[in-house]
Motif scaffolding. Structure first.
Motif, PDB file in Angstrom:
ATOM      1  N   UNK A   1      55.398  59.643  31.361  1.00  0.00           N
ATOM      2  CA  UNK A   1      56.109  60.129  32.536  1.00  0.00           C
ATOM      3  C   UNK A   1      55.306  59.709  33.756  1.00  0.00           C
ATOM      4  N   UNK A   2      55.999  59.256  34.782  1.00  0.00           N
ATOM      5  CA  UNK A   2      55.363  58.870  36.037  1.00  0.00           C
ATOM      6  C   UNK A   2      55.962  59.704  37.153  1.00  0.00           C
ATOM      7  N   UNK A   3      55.106  60.388  37.901  1.00  0.00           N
ATOM      8  CA  UNK A   3      55.530  61.234  39.010  1.00  0.00           C
ATOM      9  C   UNK A   3      54.828  60.769  40.275  1.00  0.00           C
ATOM     10  N   UNK A   4      55.590  60.650  41.360  1.00  0.00           N
ATOM     11  CA  UNK A   4      55.000  60.206  42.612  1.00  0.00           C
ATOM     12  C   UNK A   4      55.592  60.968  43.790  1.00  0.00           C
ATOM     13  N   UNK A   5      54.748  61.275  44.765  1.00  0.00           N
ATOM     14  CA  UNK A   5      55.163  61.932  46.004  1.00  0.00           C
ATOM     15  C   UNK A   5      54.932  60.968  47.165  1.00  0.00           C
TER      16      UNK A   5
ATOM     17  N   UNK B   1      61.930  50.376  38.958  1.00  0.00           N
ATOM     18  CA  UNK B   1      61.555  51.010  37.693  1.00  0.00           C
ATOM     19  C   UNK B   1      62.698  50.956  36.681  1.00  0.00           C
ATOM     20  N   UNK B   2      63.915  51.134  37.144  1.00  0.00           N
ATOM     21  CA  UNK B   2      65.043  51.066  36.211  1.00  0.00           C
ATOM     22  C   UNK B   2      65.232  49.650  35.668  1.00  0.00           C
ATOM     23  N   UNK B   3      64.827  48.637  36.422  1.00  0.00           N
ATOM     24  CA  UNK B   3      64.931  47.264  35.927  1.00  0.00           C
ATOM     25  C   UNK B   3      64.012  47.017  34.741  1.00  0.00           C
ATOM     26  N   UNK B   4      63.002  47.901  34.550  1.00  0.00           N
ATOM     27  CA  UNK B   4      62.085  47.796  33.416  1.00  0.00           C
ATOM     28  C   UNK B   4      62.458  48.750  32.289  1.00  0.00           C
ATOM     29  N   UNK B   5      63.630  49.352  32.390  1.00  0.00           N
ATOM     30  CA  UNK B   5      64.122  50.226  31.334  1.00  0.00           C
ATOM     31  C   UNK B   5      63.713  51.685  31.474  1.00  0.00           C
ATOM     32  N   UNK B   6      63.027  52.042  32.571  1.00  0.00           N
ATOM     33  CA  UNK B   6      62.648  53.433  32.770  1.00  0.00           C
ATOM     34  C   UNK B   6      63.840  54.241  33.269  1.00  0.00           C
ATOM     35  N   UNK B   7      63.788  55.544  33.036  1.00  0.00           N
ATOM     36  CA  UNK B   7      64.869  56.438  33.439  1.00  0.00           C
ATOM     37  C   UNK B   7      64.371  57.347  34.555  1.00  0.00           C
ATOM     38  N   UNK B   8      65.084  57.364  35.674  1.00  0.00           N
ATOM     39  CA  UNK B   8      64.757  58.313  36.729  1.00  0.00           C
ATOM     40  C   UNK B   8      65.306  59.676  36.328  1.00  0.00           C
ATOM     41  N   UNK B   9      64.418  60.644  36.107  1.00  0.00           N
ATOM     42  CA  UNK B   9      64.856  61.962  35.656  1.00  0.00           C
ATOM     43  C   UNK B   9      64.922  62.973  36.797  1.00  0.00           C
ATOM     44  N   UNK B  10      64.306  62.645  37.941  1.00  0.00           N
ATOM     45  CA  UNK B  10      64.387  63.572  39.067  1.00  0.00           C
ATOM     46  C   UNK B  10      64.012  62.879  40.361  1.00  0.00           C
ATOM     47  N   UNK B  11      64.756  63.211  41.400  1.00  0.00           N
ATOM     48  CA  UNK B  11      64.420  62.840  42.770  1.00  0.00           C
ATOM     49  C   UNK B  11      64.713  64.070  43.609  1.00  0.00           C
TER      50      UNK B  11
ATOM     51  N   UNK C   1      60.679  58.394  33.303  1.00  0.00           N
ATOM     52  CA  UNK C   1      60.139  58.478  31.945  1.00  0.00           C
ATOM     53  C   UNK C   1      60.457  57.208  31.181  1.00  0.00           C
ATOM     54  N   UNK C   2      59.618  56.934  30.190  1.00  0.00           N
ATOM     55  CA  UNK C   2      59.867  55.862  29.222  1.00  0.00           C
ATOM     56  C   UNK C   2      59.553  56.397  27.838  1.00  0.00           C
ATOM     57  N   UNK C   3      60.417  56.109  26.896  1.00  0.00           N
ATOM     58  CA  UNK C   3      60.152  56.493  25.514  1.00  0.00           C
ATOM     59  C   UNK C   3      60.838  57.783  25.136  1.00  0.00           C
TER      60      UNK C   3
ATOM     61  N   UNK D   1      53.265  49.084  34.251  1.00  0.00           N
ATOM     62  CA  UNK D   1      53.257  50.420  33.682  1.00  0.00           C
ATOM     63  C   UNK D   1      54.099  50.467  32.411  1.00  0.00           C
ATOM     64  N   UNK D   2      55.268  49.845  32.456  1.00  0.00           N
ATOM     65  CA  UNK D   2      56.167  49.860  31.308  1.00  0.00           C
ATOM     66  C   UNK D   2      55.556  49.175  30.093  1.00  0.00           C
ATOM     67  N   UNK D   3      54.749  48.153  30.341  1.00  0.00           N
ATOM     68  CA  UNK D   3      54.158  47.390  29.247  1.00  0.00           C
ATOM     69  C   UNK D   3      52.854  47.995  28.728  1.00  0.00           C
TER      70      UNK D   3
END
Length: 330
Positions: free
Chosen positions: A207-211, A264-274, A328-330, A199-201
């Motif tokens: 933005x990625x949202x999952x339930x 996801x954070x290992x790929x540089x993404x930021x968790x903006x909400x849990x 999110x990324x970017x 996904x990161x690449x």
């Protein structure tokens, strides 16, 4: 055969559970938020509009569902986008990540019946195939459908020639995860890292949202279970015949969201909400959508939809059991 390979074939093999069209809801093996109320997708549509208005997403973004199965969630999102901001239907792209051609065709047929030629549905077999400058990814109950290894006191499971679960294999990678999450038994998901990397690449800004159901802290025991006709069978239940259940039932487990977050954070993404599904849906405006509905329909229709929404947000039902995680990324 390692259990992870067995589970992968169970769900995604040529005759696997998810390889063909499966009814969800009253006539299926289980309910989801999507099968409960269209306002689940409607609330996500409202959130997408807000992210466009904020400038994070562009009006020509790709709106993509991962693991759509029927495609109902993306269709609900489109329906509410058309109601709330019809111009976006013209500018946005819509896609589904689906590995099975038979399900792709089912989804195409459903979208043609629902929208005619207004929506040009894009299909991808894998996230890595996507190329877009801006995207919003949505997934419902996807992380619990990743294959996993079963761990018990330092050994991982395999399926022997008699179809029995035997704990006698070593895996340094699984043990490393187990130590990290302080587990001596339970499920260790396989594939979160490669999924996040793809996904990161594939998209520069998204933005990625999952339930899904689970917790931020790993469980200290086994949660893996089989669903059939709305009945739950623990995998180690003596009454459960694995060979009979294989490929004919849904097999799942509680998600360790700490593992998802780390992947996801290992790929540089930021968790903006849990957050719990209750908090997430209310913050995204599900009650505002109900207020709009109340002004435009009869009391009877409003009451019907309200009861469905209550299932989504009531703590003792789906509200607390399910969680939303957003990156999110970017």
């Amino acid at each position: 055969m390692l259990f992870s390979n067995y589970m992968n074939d169970w769900l995604y093999g040529a005759d696997g559970y998810y390889a063909s069209y499966r009814p969800i809801g009253k006539s299926g093996d289980f309910y989801t938020a999507v099968s409960t109320s269209k306002f689940f997708g409607g609330t996500i549509a409202k959130h997408i509009i807000e992210r466009i208005d904020e400038g994070f997403l562009s009006p020509d973004s790709l709106i993509c569902e991962i693991g759509a199965h029927h495609g109902y969630l993306l269709a609900d999102i489109i329906e509410f986008l058309h109601t709330l901001r019809p111009k976006l239907i013209i500018t946005l792209r819509f896609g589904i990540v689906e590995r099975f051609e038979t399900l792709q065709q089912q989804q195409k047929n459903y979208f043609e019946d629902s929208f005619g030629d207004v929506i040009c549905l894009e299909h991808y077999c894998d996230v890595s195939e996507i190329r877009a400058s801006s995207a919003f990814f949505i997934a419902n109950e996807i992380f619990d459908a990743f294959a996993c290894e079963l761990l018990y006191q330092g050994k991982i499971a395999r399926i022997d020639n008699n179809g029995k679960i035997v704990f006698d294999r070593d895996s340094a990678e699984v043990i490393e995860h187990a130590h990290k999450y302080k587990k001596d038994r339970g499920e260790i998901a396989i594939g979160y890292e490669s999924f996040a990397r793809s996904m990161a690449q594939s998209v520069s800004k998204f933005e990625f949202m999952s339930f899904d159901y689970g917790e931020m802290e790993a469980r200290s025991d086994f949660s893996i279970r089989v669903y059939q006709d709305h009945k739950v069978y623990p995998l180690f239940d003596e009454e459960l015949n694995l060979q009979h259940a294989y490929g004919k039932t849904d097999i799942t487990y509680d998600v360790n969201f700490a593992h998802v977050k780390e992947a996801f954070e290992s790929q540089g993404l930021v968790m903006v909400q849990y957050a719990t599904q209750l908090v997430a849906l209310i913050e995204m405006g599900i009650l505002d959508l109900l207020a709009i509905l109340k002004e435009n329909v009869t009391d009877e229709i409003y009451t019907q939809e309200l009861e469905k929404v209550k299932i989504l947000i009531t703590p003792s039902l789906m509200g607390e059991r399910f969680k939303m995680i957003r990156f999110t990324q970017g």
